[in-house]
Design a protein around this motif. Structure first.
Motif, PDB file in Angstrom:
ATOM      1  N   LEU A  52       0.945  -1.382   0.036  1.00  0.00           N
ATOM      2  CA  LEU A  52       0.062  -0.005   0.027  1.00  0.00           C
ATOM      3  C   LEU A  52       0.913   1.101  -0.147  1.00  0.00           C
ATOM      4  O   LEU A  52       0.403   2.344  -0.370  1.00  0.00           O
ATOM      5  CB  LEU A  52      -0.977  -0.059   1.212  1.00  0.00           C
ATOM      6  N   LEU A 257      -0.115   7.734   6.785  1.00  0.00           N
ATOM      7  CA  LEU A 257      -1.447   7.300   6.394  1.00  0.00           C
ATOM      8  C   LEU A 257      -2.060   8.145   5.374  1.00  0.00           C
ATOM      9  O   LEU A 257      -2.549   7.325   4.516  1.00  0.00           O
ATOM     10  CB  LEU A 257      -2.291   7.314   7.934  1.00  0.00           C
ATOM     11  N   ILE A 260      -0.919   6.351   2.347  1.00  0.00           N
ATOM     12  CA  ILE A 260      -1.529   5.148   2.042  1.00  0.00           C
ATOM     13  C   ILE A 260      -2.852   5.451   1.582  1.00  0.00           C
ATOM     14  O   ILE A 260      -3.472   4.683   0.272  1.00  0.00           O
ATOM     15  CB  ILE A 260      -1.823   4.190   3.282  1.00  0.00           C
ATOM     16  N   VAL A 261      -3.749   6.243   1.994  1.00  0.00           N
ATOM     17  CA  VAL A 261      -5.009   6.503   1.464  1.00  0.00           C
ATOM     18  C   VAL A 261      -4.734   6.991  -0.138  1.00  0.00           C
ATOM     19  O   VAL A 261      -5.599   6.445  -0.944  1.00  0.00           O
ATOM     20  CB  VAL A 261      -5.598   7.538   2.371  1.00  0.00           C
ATOM     21  N   LEU A 264      -3.941   4.288  -2.265  1.00  0.00           N
ATOM     22  CA  LEU A 264      -4.942   3.445  -2.616  1.00  0.00           C
ATOM     23  C   LEU A 264      -5.937   3.772  -3.714  1.00  0.00           C
ATOM     24  O   LEU A 264      -6.275   3.239  -4.593  1.00  0.00           O
ATOM     25  CB  LEU A 264      -5.915   3.204  -1.352  1.00  0.00           C
ATOM     26  N   ARG A 265      -5.961   5.098  -3.672  1.00  0.00           N
ATOM     27  CA  ARG A 265      -7.094   5.590  -4.642  1.00  0.00           C
ATOM     28  C   ARG A 265      -6.386   5.760  -5.987  1.00  0.00           C
ATOM     29  O   ARG A 265      -7.126   5.276  -7.159  1.00  0.00           O
ATOM     30  CB  ARG A 265      -7.318   7.306  -4.333  1.00  0.00           C
ATOM     31  N   LEU A 267      -4.113   3.395  -6.904  1.00  0.00           N
ATOM     32  CA  LEU A 267      -4.228   1.885  -7.415  1.00  0.00           C
ATOM     33  C   LEU A 267      -5.416   1.508  -7.806  1.00  0.00           C
ATOM     34  O   LEU A 267      -5.433   0.817  -8.713  1.00  0.00           O
ATOM     35  CB  LEU A 267      -3.780   1.132  -5.976  1.00  0.00           C
TER      36      LEU A 267
ATOM     37  N   PHE B  49      -5.642  -6.648   5.453  1.00  0.00           N
ATOM     38  CA  PHE B  49      -6.706  -6.246   4.739  1.00  0.00           C
ATOM     39  C   PHE B  49      -7.991  -6.390   5.431  1.00  0.00           C
ATOM     40  O   PHE B  49      -8.862  -5.665   5.457  1.00  0.00           O
ATOM     41  CB  PHE B  49      -6.840  -6.929   3.214  1.00  0.00           C
ATOM     42  N   LEU B 203      -7.567  -5.354  -4.482  1.00  0.00           N
ATOM     43  CA  LEU B 203      -6.647  -4.855  -5.636  1.00  0.00           C
ATOM     44  C   LEU B 203      -5.696  -5.953  -6.302  1.00  0.00           C
ATOM     45  O   LEU B 203      -5.343  -5.686  -7.346  1.00  0.00           O
ATOM     46  CB  LEU B 203      -5.754  -3.855  -5.129  1.00  0.00           C
ATOM     47  N   LEU B 257     -13.301  -0.836  -1.867  1.00  0.00           N
ATOM     48  CA  LEU B 257     -12.032  -0.165  -1.561  1.00  0.00           C
ATOM     49  C   LEU B 257     -12.384   1.270  -0.860  1.00  0.00           C
ATOM     50  O   LEU B 257     -11.673   1.596   0.033  1.00  0.00           O
ATOM     51  CB  LEU B 257     -11.547   0.121  -3.080  1.00  0.00           C
ATOM     52  N   VAL B 261     -10.643   2.842   2.465  1.00  0.00           N
ATOM     53  CA  VAL B 261     -10.057   3.985   2.593  1.00  0.00           C
ATOM     54  C   VAL B 261     -10.862   5.087   3.915  1.00  0.00           C
ATOM     55  O   VAL B 261     -10.370   5.579   4.269  1.00  0.00           O
ATOM     56  CB  VAL B 261     -10.316   5.057   1.008  1.00  0.00           C
ATOM     57  N   LEU B 264      -9.660   3.585   6.952  1.00  0.00           N
ATOM     58  CA  LEU B 264      -8.521   3.936   7.320  1.00  0.00           C
ATOM     59  C   LEU B 264      -8.360   5.473   8.238  1.00  0.00           C
ATOM     60  O   LEU B 264      -7.824   5.816   8.916  1.00  0.00           O
ATOM     61  CB  LEU B 264      -7.595   3.997   6.075  1.00  0.00           C
ATOM     62  N   ARG B 265      -9.325   6.335   7.210  1.00  0.00           N
ATOM     63  CA  ARG B 265      -9.501   7.637   7.886  1.00  0.00           C
ATOM     64  C   ARG B 265     -10.090   7.461   9.469  1.00  0.00           C
ATOM     65  O   ARG B 265      -9.443   8.431  10.231  1.00  0.00           O
ATOM     66  CB  ARG B 265     -10.368   8.307   6.960  1.00  0.00           C
ATOM     67  N   SER B 268      -7.361   6.602  11.792  1.00  0.00           N
ATOM     68  CA  SER B 268      -6.312   7.196  12.196  1.00  0.00           C
ATOM     69  C   SER B 268      -7.053   8.459  12.901  1.00  0.00           C
ATOM     70  O   SER B 268      -6.097   8.846  13.751  1.00  0.00           O
ATOM     71  CB  SER B 268      -5.770   8.089  10.771  1.00  0.00           C
TER      72      SER B 268
END
Lengths: 273, 273
Positions: A52, A257, A260-261, A264-265, A267, B49, B203, B257, B261, B264-265, B268
């Motif tokens: 990631l 972080l 990574i976010v 990911l977008r 990817l 994941f 992914l 996905l 995302v 993750l936000r 965090s």
């Protein structure tokens, strides 16, 4: 049983050659009794985060490595912790770091501790220390390696995991814990030590508890810390204190972080079949 | 060597009891020679994941499971692929699914193939098939398990990985490949088969190549597919075709996905120490 699982050759032109080669080193380390199976699972989790992050050293990791180098150089009793995964992946780089940091010692420090495995890991490091360096020079100095004779305990940890060496981690002021679990990172913090972590998951307890967290694959992070130590070795104490004091771990993790976010977008946009 | 690594008891009140218990099943499966060390690494990647998805079955996974159930029920020759990780984690659920889908066969299908391991995995499944079900009933029907006598090859794959059974995967029209690598998922697609994948990385090549991808931990995904198969078993062909045809895998992966995302936000924000 699959104990003597055969090694697989990886073709050099494979697009994921580097990642597969690292993976192979872990499998090999496990087959040789350095890493336990749980270590392989942990490595897999790290791989996902590395993926990631784009499998590269991001600027935040470089900044953290610099702060880590400063902390190590400021330490009175720096200790570098080595577990089975570290010994499988980067034994020579660990020895290099121990040589580069004045007064540093290495301590074998296992989550699933057996004295046999601690002995094997210590032997692996001693072996790495004996081998000549890149320029063919034999080792210049001996390094202290604390292995299988723990004679002290870290408070607030259960039996096997608490074991450590009085002259090593127990009395250290700065500890580098690559690939460490959250409980022990917490126990080290509570014991008043500065903790430097190398951890690919910026959300892990270890990452958040440490004073400095290098979010990078250890095979890239350790050479980078060695490089920064060498660059800073002659720096004044005031300069080192400025570097270490100016580092904000929480903010640095937040930025990582963010990468990574956004990675990911990207990817998700690019990689449609 | 760590081949006979001892099992660790996990206290039931541990906050990560479920995840640790699954991990322990993998370690155990590896020690018993069902899974290889590379399988542990792959499981670790999945764990990362799963963690990012909140370790739960998201609505997109439920939708994919429903489409998977419809595809399996529409198939003339459905084949369920089992590797070392699947055999370590969900042997009984795999047998349940094979019983629930009319005409389904199981085929042992290994990335790091040895006939010894294929045999052990087939034996594990046969054993799971013999054990009485949840209500104490003995097994009602025998299921076909293709194991260690491959007699055909999938085109476009290198030696060991191409091996399969003529009456199994080779002539299947719908294949469920849980935890499959991208090369073989691609070879199955090119051979004209409908591919259902279970993969925690939305992914991955496998996830993107499959017709239906369930992004969920296999220990939750498989029971959910069994449940959907039972719900749809009496549905008309037209209804099943509508469910399968109305499923858009790329869009579903995109939504998954998006969840990662935003997860993750949230992580965090919440999880500062």
């Amino acid at each position: 049983m699959e104990c003597r699982q055969k090694m697989h050759r990886i073709p050099r032109d494979h697009p994921r050659y580097e990642s597969l080669r690292i993976r192979q080193r872990m499998v090999d380390g496990s087959a040789r009794g350095l890493a336990v199976r749980e270590g392989l699972l942990a490595h897999g989790r790290g791989e996902a985060f590395d993926y990631l992050l784009g499998e590269r050293t991001v600027p935040e990791a470089r900044a953290a490595s610099r702060a880590a180098a400063a902390l190590l150089l400021l330490a009175k009793r720096p200790v570098l912790s080595v577990n089975g995964n570290v010994a499988s992946l980067v034994p020579r780089e660990m020895v290099r770091l121990a040589r580069a940091v004045p007064g540093a010692a290495i301590e074998v420090n296992l989550f699933h501790r057996t004295e046999g495995r601690a002995r094997r890991i210590a032997a692996e490091l001693e072996n790495a220390a004996r081998r000549p360096g890149r320029k063919g020079r034999a080792s210049r100095s001996t390094i202290r390696i604390f292995g299988d004779r723990p004679d002290a305990r870290l408070p607030n940890l259960s039996s096997q995991r608490a074991k450590c060496h009085r002259e090593g981690m127990f009395s250290a002021d700065v500890v580098l814990v690559p690939l460490e679990d959250g409980d022990r990172a917490g126990a080290l913090k509570r014991a008043g030590k500065k903790v430097i972590a190398i951890d690919l998951n910026p959300l892990s307890r270890t990452a958040r508890l440490a004073d400095v967290t290098v979010v990078d694959n250890i095979v890239r992070a350790l050479p980078e810390i060695v490089r920064q130590v060498r660059l800073l070795r002659r720096a004044s104490r005031a300069r080192l204190e400025k570097i270490a004091g100016g580092f904000d771990n929480t903010a640095n993790l937040g930025r990582t972080l963010g990468r990574i976010v956004s990675g990911l977008r990207k990817l998700s946009g690019k990689r449609r079949p």
